[in-house]
Design an enzyme around this catalytic site. Structure first.
Site, short mmCIF file in Angstrom:
data_model
loop_
_atom_site.label_atom_id
_atom_site.label_comp_id
_atom_site.label_asym_id
_atom_site.label_seq_id
_atom_site.Cartn_x
_atom_site.Cartn_y
_atom_site.Cartn_z
N GLU B 59 0.77 -1.18 0.06
CA GLU B 59 0.09 -0.07 -0.11
C GLU B 59 0.92 1.35 -0.08
OE1 GLU B 59 -1.87 -1.36 3.62
OE2 GLU B 59 -1.60 0.60 4.66
N VAL B 60 2.15 1.13 0.43
CA VAL B 60 2.87 2.33 0.18
C VAL B 60 3.39 2.55 -1.15
CG1 VAL B 60 3.74 2.22 2.34
CG2 VAL B 60 5.03 0.70 0.55
#
Lengths: 303, 278, 303, 278
Positions: B59-60
């Site tokens: 998700e980064v």
């Protein structure tokens, strides 16, 4: 400018404040200076970051956090000031303006783009869509004029002031970050006043050697602070590693209100600035956390 | 139960079985959304056991398809060790683009509380305004649950307080109120929870009602045991499948992974780790 | 895969095609292979790029261009095939689906983000908003549910197939580009089928040395073509400079239909592939255009 | 006309005067949107003459505030020489963000056809569907015209076919139909055309009607000359200003810039360059 001067000049009570860093370069030094200056009623927005929020909450600095996650990522373990505030109103009731990670990122992106909203294919049907009830309209849907579908939209975030901790900046404020950027580029560019804290201050020539690493340019920056190790206990790619032990122990060391007050005195209010903080941390730990160098990523910019 | 005994491990915990089951759900060509924290272990096992070049999205905004060379397991999705081992790094908006374009074929997520339609709550126990117990909040799970093609939930405890009839707060969308309510809300029709994996069993979702039912039992678990520990009146497949016990190799990798995780400050409950030092 | 094979396999008549490159790495080799394969009724989308469009128009490959600018940037000077098609219908009538540079970028961004539209604070009140009339709804306004303001929105573009020319890629298709990116990252990621042409094919290790330079990752890529000098007469940062003389002369050399046909034969239909094209270009010119190396931009990725 | 003769250049072309006038409009602290093609020359002159570290934003997503060290002038906004001399490079969406956030204090744009409300046409002469003459299209000028705080239009020819009553096609928004129509359309109230600079004069816009009027004359030009070469019935300021002639230094830099441009294949009309080799 020192961090003390920058926070004094640009962060004011009742501000909406953006604090940068997602894993990489979390703005701990800035947050702790905000605590030392005893600011009040700040709303803090930041995609995630438990123990930073926890300190601001415990110190009574913030009455609203706008975020997607507030926990100690190491463990993972609870953040007690956060829980005390929400469950018991200690030291005060706070609003947790629930976001999803991607929703708040799109809100920052809308702010970055100078647009009032951004569409997103999620959130609908969840309780995040409309909780808490007392923070205004958090999300809505609009009908797409091209496909006819209803799609969720989230509003822009344009904080009054923002702080980031980056690897390097020049004296004018051109700031570069590499590794994870998280919400930092879009978040900081959406702010009205901007403080850049950097591990090192470099000549503008260095910036221009890889201009695509710049996340914010000088024309918007109000203060440049040279703040080595300003991200501890988070990491800064190429500079230092996460202090896992320190972060892990944080939960244990702040479980009771009494313990928290001791912790706060030791690491925040009992020191005057980041240099003194680093003395408390100690040379041995600093040596241990210092990154082993991996210099790479040069390419040919020739023409 | 007809399984060749020499190949299989005899002693293991329900937590270990959950991880092994999760790992088995990962296919070589999956585009996997990898998340903190139990999925991180299941994916790590899959890379060690079978697909070192599994394609992962974090998700980064980081895409990875090489085994991390570091001796240490990343302590989180933001560990800097991940950066020089990635094929792409950007920001969270780049990760969202992959989700919204419908490219994620498999997502694993862990949660603490799930309802019968596969909705999850990581926000609050009790009324939102007067919480009994405040939880951390959802992170990126809301979109991952909303937009992944195959979604697998991991629950490390199978109990009535964890598998509930109705949630106090929906952090992550499952099938919402069941039937077509998820699609009506606007989520793509080819997305939604596929399975719930617990220490006791695997549940799947009825194709019409979208209610979770018992599909397969982990070894030495009874249907009664599962029903007793589920708050809603759990429906049961006509033929409940029997899950293959963990192989010796699977458990070996599982325990190595758990040890690596503990070295990186992951908190594992004592009852999950009783075989680790053996 | 060769460019010939890739275009044959993935570009089909009537497709909506994205061609990458804005200054840096314009997909000339791909466009010329499309011409050789005599594709028909393609719609081509690309933020700008006059002489590439001009060749596709002159060869009768495309009947719609979706762009903001079609002219020879060197001079600047007119592009004659483009003018012949629009003013005289030679070789056929084409639709110029008028865009502004930023509008088409936002349409690609919407495609990139898997969203049906993107807001933009412009276009309203201009003739671009609703011209030409025969290409469907080009733009609309929606009311922002948060501020109440009416704001323009533009639809997503999701081309059937896209081609990019980048500095380097690995054999799986992880593709890296530096210098100007233009619309290339968002454009190519919004495509359904993807062809990556690269100046050099490198080991995946090289990609992982600076993963933030990756503009598209292998999981979406259908074909990888090793195509050195595939961007000539545009430039590729670190590899070769713009062939200003060639581009300047293009306008003069294609002014009449007869001249255009000679040009087309010489540079496109009379050669079989890029290697043969480079023979026509000649070693001396190649030597002259080759970039003088400026290796820089390494940073510390250590931890 | 009261200007000290020794300081000024006596012989120069209207094109040169236009560039010098444009250059004078640039302030040291401006955040400038720099565009192809005549603005590129005016900005280049400003960097050489007075502000080497002028802050520039280009539509390709490149920010610059250093004098380009290369001996050559960039041949376009995409010249690779610009990259290792920039403080930021990204993509066009990054450039749009600066515009939409309202940070551009000055934009210079060149155009071929303008109407009395400062709208421009770079698309088509004649009916859109049956054009007499097709032009290139607008590029990024639509947004630059829409969103910059101070917008200056450069016209290299002052004639009735260039300064017209009404356009066939509005590519770039000026004040649209005049009065408050621009703001009503949704553009920020603090944006819009500030001036039109031609070889003959500088026009400004009436604060109420938003119609362009003659504000200042270039040296040796008469009001009649300007009016005769403007299609609409041009209004004239109560006191028409007299523009300072170009200084010797200004013309020196202007001609150096023009020569550099020609070296980079810029096409300049012969009548503009008659003094270049002197």
């Amino acid at each position: 400018m020192t961090m003390k001067e920058a926070i004094k000049k640009f962060v004011h009570n009742n501000n909406l404040v953006f604090l940068g860093g997602f894993g990489n370069g979390i703005t701990f030094s800035a947050a702790q200076e905000i605590i030392r200056q005893n600011k009040r009623n700040l709303s803090i927005c930041k995609c995630a970051g438990g123990i930073l929020f926890d300190q601001l909450i415990g110190a009574g600095v913030t009455n609203q956090i706008i975020t997607s996650h507030c926990w100690n990522g190491i463990g993972p373990q609870p953040t007690w000031n956060f829980k005390r505030a929400i469950e018991e109103g200690i030291p005060q009731k706070i609003i947790y303006n629930e976001q999803s990670l991607f929703m708040i990122n799109m809100s920052f992106f809308a702010g970055y783009m100078g647009l009032p909203f951004m569409p997103i294919r999620s959130i609908v049907g969840t309780s995040i869509y409309d909780h808490p009830k007392d923070v205004g309209v958090k999300a809505a849907t609009v009908k797409c004029p091209f496909t006819g579908e209803e799609i969720c939209v989230v509003p822009a975030l344009n904080p009054d002031v923002g702080v980031i901790q980056v690897q390097r900046a020049d004296s004018e404020g051109n700031a570069q970050m590499w590794g994870l950027i998280g919400d930092t580029k879009y978040g900081i560019n959406s702010c009205k006043k901007i403080i850049v804290a950097a591990e090192v201050i470099v000549d503008k020539k260095v910036i221009m050697e890889s201009p695509e690493r710049t996340i914010i340019s000088a024309h918007k920056v109000n203060a440049v602070v040279h703040e080595p190790w300003g991200g501890h206990p988070s990491y800064m790619q190429g500079f230092y590693y996460t202090d896992l032990e320190y972060r892990f122990n944080y939960t244990k060391e702040t479980k009771t209100l009494e313990d928290w007050e001791i912790w706060l005195e030791k690491w925040v209010t009992g020191v005057d600035n980041r240099q003194e903080y680093l003395k408390v941390l100690g040379q041995e730990k600093i040596k241990k956390l210092k990154a082993k160098s991996i210099m790479q990523g040069a390419v040919d910019y020739g023409f | 139960m007809g399984f060749n005994e020499t190949k299989y491990c005899k002693e293991y915990t329900g937590f270990e079985m959950m991880l092994v089951s999760a790992c088995r759900h990962i296919n070589s060509n999956d585009i996997v959304f990898n998340t903190f924290h139990w999925p991180f272990l299941a994916v790590h096992m899959a890379k060690l056991l079978k697909y070192p070049d599994l394609f992962l999205v974090l998700e980064v905004g980081l895409f990875q398809n090489e085994l991390v060379k570091s001796k240490k397991m990343p302590y989180s999705i933001t560990d800097p060790v991940l950066i020089p081992n990635s094929v792409f790094t950007g920001d969270s908006i780049d990760a969202l683009s992959v989700l919204q374009r419908g490219e994620i074929t498999l997502a694993l997520l862990s949660t603490s509380i799930i309802d019968k339609y596969g909705n999850c709550n990581t926000t609050v126990i009790g009324p939102y305004e007067k919480p009994i117990y405040r939880l951390p909040g959802g992170g990126g799970a809301t979109e991952i649950a909303g937009l992944s093609k195959r979604l697998i939930w991991l629950l490390d405890e199978h109990s009535k307080r964890r598998l509930v009839e109705k949630l106090d707060f929906i952090t992550d969308p499952g099938y919402l109120d069941g039937y077509d309510s998820r699609v009506k809300a606007g989520y793509p029709p080819d997305t939604g929870p596929d399975s719930i994996i617990t220490p006791l069993c695997i549940m799947q979702f009825d194709s019409i009602t979208k209610e979770a039912y018992l599909d397969a039992l982990h070894p030495n678990v009874t249907i009664e045991q599962v029903k007793e520990n589920t708050e809603w009146d759990l429906k049961v497949a006509k033929e409940v499948k029997q899950i293959e016990p963990p192989t010796i190799r699977e458990i070996e990798i599982c325990r190595k992974t758990m040890r690596d995780a503990i070295d990186q400050y992951y908190v594992l409950k004592p009852e999950w780790t009783i075989y680790l030092d053996k």
